[in-house]
Design a protein around this motif. Structure first.
Motif, PDB file in Angstrom:
ATOM      1  N   LEU A   8      18.268 -15.292  12.693  1.00  0.00           N
ATOM      2  CA  LEU A   8      16.984 -15.096  12.887  1.00  0.00           C
ATOM      3  C   LEU A   8      16.597 -13.808  13.546  1.00  0.00           C
ATOM      4  O   LEU A   8      15.658 -13.158  13.341  1.00  0.00           O
ATOM      5  CB  LEU A   8      16.020 -16.251  13.332  1.00  0.00           C
ATOM      6  N   PHE A   9      17.362 -13.504  14.747  1.00  0.00           N
ATOM      7  CA  PHE A   9      16.897 -12.366  15.257  1.00  0.00           C
ATOM      8  C   PHE A   9      17.273 -11.001  14.641  1.00  0.00           C
ATOM      9  O   PHE A   9      16.563 -10.093  14.539  1.00  0.00           O
ATOM     10  CB  PHE A   9      17.897 -12.348  16.573  1.00  0.00           C
ATOM     11  N   SER A  10      18.343 -11.108  13.794  1.00  0.00           N
ATOM     12  CA  SER A  10      18.869 -10.137  13.066  1.00  0.00           C
ATOM     13  C   SER A  10      17.524  -9.759  11.978  1.00  0.00           C
ATOM     14  O   SER A  10      17.374  -8.647  11.418  1.00  0.00           O
ATOM     15  CB  SER A  10      20.120 -10.316  12.352  1.00  0.00           C
ATOM     16  N   SER A  11      17.317 -10.788  11.247  1.00  0.00           N
ATOM     17  CA  SER A  11      16.257 -10.700  10.182  1.00  0.00           C
ATOM     18  C   SER A  11      14.931 -10.202  10.861  1.00  0.00           C
ATOM     19  O   SER A  11      14.227  -9.272  10.198  1.00  0.00           O
ATOM     20  CB  SER A  11      15.936 -12.149   9.752  1.00  0.00           C
ATOM     21  N   CYS A  12      14.352 -10.580  12.176  1.00  0.00           N
ATOM     22  CA  CYS A  12      13.375 -10.040  12.840  1.00  0.00           C
ATOM     23  C   CYS A  12      13.533  -8.630  12.996  1.00  0.00           C
ATOM     24  O   CYS A  12      12.701  -7.803  12.770  1.00  0.00           O
ATOM     25  CB  CYS A  12      12.990 -10.961  13.930  1.00  0.00           C
ATOM     26  N   GLN A  13      14.694  -8.439  13.456  1.00  0.00           N
ATOM     27  CA  GLN A  13      14.817  -6.808  13.775  1.00  0.00           C
ATOM     28  C   GLN A  13      14.734  -6.089  12.524  1.00  0.00           C
ATOM     29  O   GLN A  13      14.113  -4.832  12.598  1.00  0.00           O
ATOM     30  CB  GLN A  13      16.177  -6.599  14.475  1.00  0.00           C
ATOM     31  N   LEU A  14      15.307  -6.508  11.500  1.00  0.00           N
ATOM     32  CA  LEU A  14      15.241  -5.702  10.266  1.00  0.00           C
ATOM     33  C   LEU A  14      13.746  -5.702   9.637  1.00  0.00           C
ATOM     34  O   LEU A  14      13.174  -4.371   9.247  1.00  0.00           O
ATOM     35  CB  LEU A  14      16.017  -6.464   9.347  1.00  0.00           C
ATOM     36  N   GLN A  15      13.090  -6.628   9.773  1.00  0.00           N
ATOM     37  CA  GLN A  15      11.742  -6.424   9.554  1.00  0.00           C
ATOM     38  C   GLN A  15      11.041  -5.620  10.367  1.00  0.00           C
ATOM     39  O   GLN A  15      10.136  -4.610  10.098  1.00  0.00           O
ATOM     40  CB  GLN A  15      11.001  -7.894   9.402  1.00  0.00           C
ATOM     41  N   LYS A  16      10.993  -5.486  11.558  1.00  0.00           N
ATOM     42  CA  LYS A  16      10.602  -4.454  12.656  1.00  0.00           C
ATOM     43  C   LYS A  16      10.869  -3.077  12.257  1.00  0.00           C
ATOM     44  O   LYS A  16       9.931  -2.105  12.074  1.00  0.00           O
ATOM     45  CB  LYS A  16      11.053  -4.726  14.014  1.00  0.00           C
ATOM     46  N   ALA A  17      12.084  -2.909  11.793  1.00  0.00           N
ATOM     47  CA  ALA A  17      12.697  -1.346  11.459  1.00  0.00           C
ATOM     48  C   ALA A  17      12.005  -1.201  10.231  1.00  0.00           C
ATOM     49  O   ALA A  17      11.386  -0.032  10.195  1.00  0.00           O
ATOM     50  CB  ALA A  17      14.288  -1.636  11.173  1.00  0.00           C
ATOM     51  N   ARG A  18      11.950  -1.889   9.208  1.00  0.00           N
ATOM     52  CA  ARG A  18      11.106  -1.645   7.955  1.00  0.00           C
ATOM     53  C   ARG A  18       9.853  -1.269   8.248  1.00  0.00           C
ATOM     54  O   ARG A  18       9.125  -0.417   7.792  1.00  0.00           O
ATOM     55  CB  ARG A  18      11.519  -2.717   7.049  1.00  0.00           C
ATOM     56  N   ALA A  19       9.000  -2.123   8.942  1.00  0.00           N
ATOM     57  CA  ALA A  19       7.663  -1.835   9.253  1.00  0.00           C
ATOM     58  C   ALA A  19       7.379  -0.506   9.838  1.00  0.00           C
ATOM     59  O   ALA A  19       6.436   0.243   9.577  1.00  0.00           O
ATOM     60  CB  ALA A  19       7.078  -2.985  10.286  1.00  0.00           C
ATOM     61  N   ALA A  20       8.241  -0.433  10.962  1.00  0.00           N
ATOM     62  CA  ALA A  20       8.086   0.921  11.673  1.00  0.00           C
ATOM     63  C   ALA A  20       8.426   2.334  10.929  1.00  0.00           C
ATOM     64  O   ALA A  20       7.562   3.061  10.783  1.00  0.00           O
ATOM     65  CB  ALA A  20       9.107   1.059  12.791  1.00  0.00           C
ATOM     66  N   ALA A  21       9.360   1.999   9.887  1.00  0.00           N
ATOM     67  CA  ALA A  21       9.913   3.116   8.950  1.00  0.00           C
ATOM     68  C   ALA A  21       8.798   3.186   8.226  1.00  0.00           C
ATOM     69  O   ALA A  21       8.542   4.547   7.523  1.00  0.00           O
ATOM     70  CB  ALA A  21      11.099   2.758   8.485  1.00  0.00           C
ATOM     71  N   TYR A  22       7.838   2.346   7.687  1.00  0.00           N
ATOM     72  CA  TYR A  22       6.868   2.522   6.956  1.00  0.00           C
ATOM     73  C   TYR A  22       5.826   3.512   7.398  1.00  0.00           C
ATOM     74  O   TYR A  22       5.299   4.453   6.728  1.00  0.00           O
ATOM     75  CB  TYR A  22       6.389   1.316   6.198  1.00  0.00           C
ATOM     76  N   LEU A  23       5.297   2.938   8.774  1.00  0.00           N
ATOM     77  CA  LEU A  23       4.412   3.606   9.251  1.00  0.00           C
ATOM     78  C   LEU A  23       4.945   5.152   9.619  1.00  0.00           C
ATOM     79  O   LEU A  23       3.933   6.138   9.378  1.00  0.00           O
ATOM     80  CB  LEU A  23       4.260   3.038  10.721  1.00  0.00           C
ATOM     81  N   GLY A  24       6.246   5.442   9.782  1.00  0.00           N
ATOM     82  CA  GLY A  24       6.804   6.592  10.098  1.00  0.00           C
ATOM     83  C   GLY A  24       6.676   7.505   8.845  1.00  0.00           C
ATOM     84  O   GLY A  24       6.229   8.531   8.721  1.00  0.00           O
ATOM     85  N   SER A  25       6.806   6.928   7.788  1.00  0.00           N
ATOM     86  CA  SER A  25       6.744   7.737   6.469  1.00  0.00           C
ATOM     87  C   SER A  25       5.469   8.030   6.003  1.00  0.00           C
ATOM     88  O   SER A  25       5.054   9.096   5.755  1.00  0.00           O
ATOM     89  CB  SER A  25       7.450   6.933   5.311  1.00  0.00           C
ATOM     90  N   GLU A  26       4.318   7.287   6.417  1.00  0.00           N
ATOM     91  CA  GLU A  26       3.009   7.334   6.337  1.00  0.00           C
ATOM     92  C   GLU A  26       2.538   8.681   7.193  1.00  0.00           C
ATOM     93  O   GLU A  26       1.971   9.427   6.722  1.00  0.00           O
ATOM     94  CB  GLU A  26       2.025   6.351   6.571  1.00  0.00           C
ATOM     95  N   ALA A  27       2.940   8.478   8.367  1.00  0.00           N
ATOM     96  CA  ALA A  27       2.678   9.694   9.391  1.00  0.00           C
ATOM     97  C   ALA A  27       3.218  10.970   8.937  1.00  0.00           C
ATOM     98  O   ALA A  27       2.534  12.185   9.069  1.00  0.00           O
ATOM     99  CB  ALA A  27       2.986   9.182  10.872  1.00  0.00           C
ATOM    100  N   PHE A  28       4.491  10.967   8.200  1.00  0.00           N
ATOM    101  CA  PHE A  28       5.188  12.263   8.123  1.00  0.00           C
ATOM    102  C   PHE A  28       4.421  12.673   6.732  1.00  0.00           C
ATOM    103  O   PHE A  28       4.224  13.969   6.753  1.00  0.00           O
ATOM    104  CB  PHE A  28       6.543  11.648   7.655  1.00  0.00           C
ATOM    105  N   ALA A  29       4.071  11.880   5.823  1.00  0.00           N
ATOM    106  CA  ALA A  29       3.430  12.441   4.560  1.00  0.00           C
ATOM    107  C   ALA A  29       1.920  13.102   5.202  1.00  0.00           C
ATOM    108  O   ALA A  29       1.597  14.264   4.178  1.00  0.00           O
ATOM    109  CB  ALA A  29       3.218  11.374   3.703  1.00  0.00           C
ATOM    110  N   GLU A  30       1.476  12.725   6.270  1.00  0.00           N
ATOM    111  CA  GLU A  30       0.213  13.393   6.430  1.00  0.00           C
ATOM    112  C   GLU A  30       0.475  14.694   7.746  1.00  0.00           C
ATOM    113  O   GLU A  30      -0.402  14.992   7.976  1.00  0.00           O
ATOM    114  CB  GLU A  30      -0.560  12.276   7.245  1.00  0.00           C
ATOM    115  N   GLY A  31       1.610  14.689   7.858  1.00  0.00           N
ATOM    116  CA  GLY A  31       2.048  15.958   8.640  1.00  0.00           C
ATOM    117  C   GLY A  31       1.948  15.660  10.072  1.00  0.00           C
ATOM    118  O   GLY A  31       1.841  16.673  11.275  1.00  0.00           O
TER     119      GLY A  31
END
Length: 199
Positions: free
Chosen positions: A14-37
């Motif tokens: 469960l911890f591993s699954s939770c961490q994976l979800q956190k990573a994906r969520a943060a990476a998505y926000l990162g990609s959005e910010a990157f695309a906006e410069g």
């Protein structure tokens, strides 16, 4: 005891699954910010993703690339070293470090890092050619010459290497004559069109 082990395994899963979800969520926000410069924000989010998923070289790379584009050059150098230590087969971290040095106009340091990459990946002829040409632009002629001499032995980079050596050694050098011969020979080898035979 068996029940305890099962509960422990379930908790870890469960911890591993939770961490994976956190990573994906943060990476998505990162990609959005990157695309906006918004590179500083992107670096922060990719850093969160990398912390949540330690085995992801991709998140680390995107974090450092964002730092580079944000002009946080000293941090790029530090983080590139750490990332390459964690992922020693990913020379792209060294390339980010070299770019940071080049942006700082620390050309000798940049070239030293590139040499480290070439030692790890001796078949990177296209990159070596690009660095050779960049070394000329930086007036790092000794490094440019050494790279050119190495690239002479490879057909795909031979002509460009001769061009650089001619520029460095002069039009009366052996390299200039070799370049002239090579370009003339290439011209004579152009395929001729077949003429239709008359009946």
């Amino acid at each position: 005891m068996k029940r305890f082990l099962l509960l422990l395994i379930a908790s870890l899963f469960l911890f591993s699954s939770c961490q994976l979800q956190k990573a994906r969520a943060a990476a998505y926000l990162g990609s959005e910010a990157f695309a906006e410069g918004l590179y500083s924000q992107a670096a922060y989010q990719y850093g969160k993703a990398a912390s949540a998923q330690h085995d992801s070289a991709e998140y680390r790379y995107n974090q450092i690339l964002s730092l580079l584009l944000d002009a946080s050059l000293d941090e790029v150098i530090v983080q590139s070293d750490k990332a390459f230590s964690d992922f020693p087969f990913h020379t792209e971290f060294l390339l980010l470090k070299a770019r940071a040095y080049a942006t700082q106009k620390a050309y000798k340091k940049a070239l030293a890092v590139y040499q480290q990459v070439f030692a790890l990946d001796p078949g990177s002829y296209t990159l070596q050619q690009a660095v050779m040409e960049q070394a000329v632009a930086w007036n790092e002629n000794e490094t440019a010459k050494n790279l050119a001499l190495t690239l002479l032995s490879h057909p795909q980079t031979e002509q460009k290497a001769l061009q650089v050596l001619t520029e460095l050694e002069g039009k009366q050098s052996w390299y200039a004559y070799a370049l002239n011969y090579l370009t003339k020979e290439a011209g004579t080898q152009a395929p001729a069109e077949l003429q239709p035979q008359s009946k």
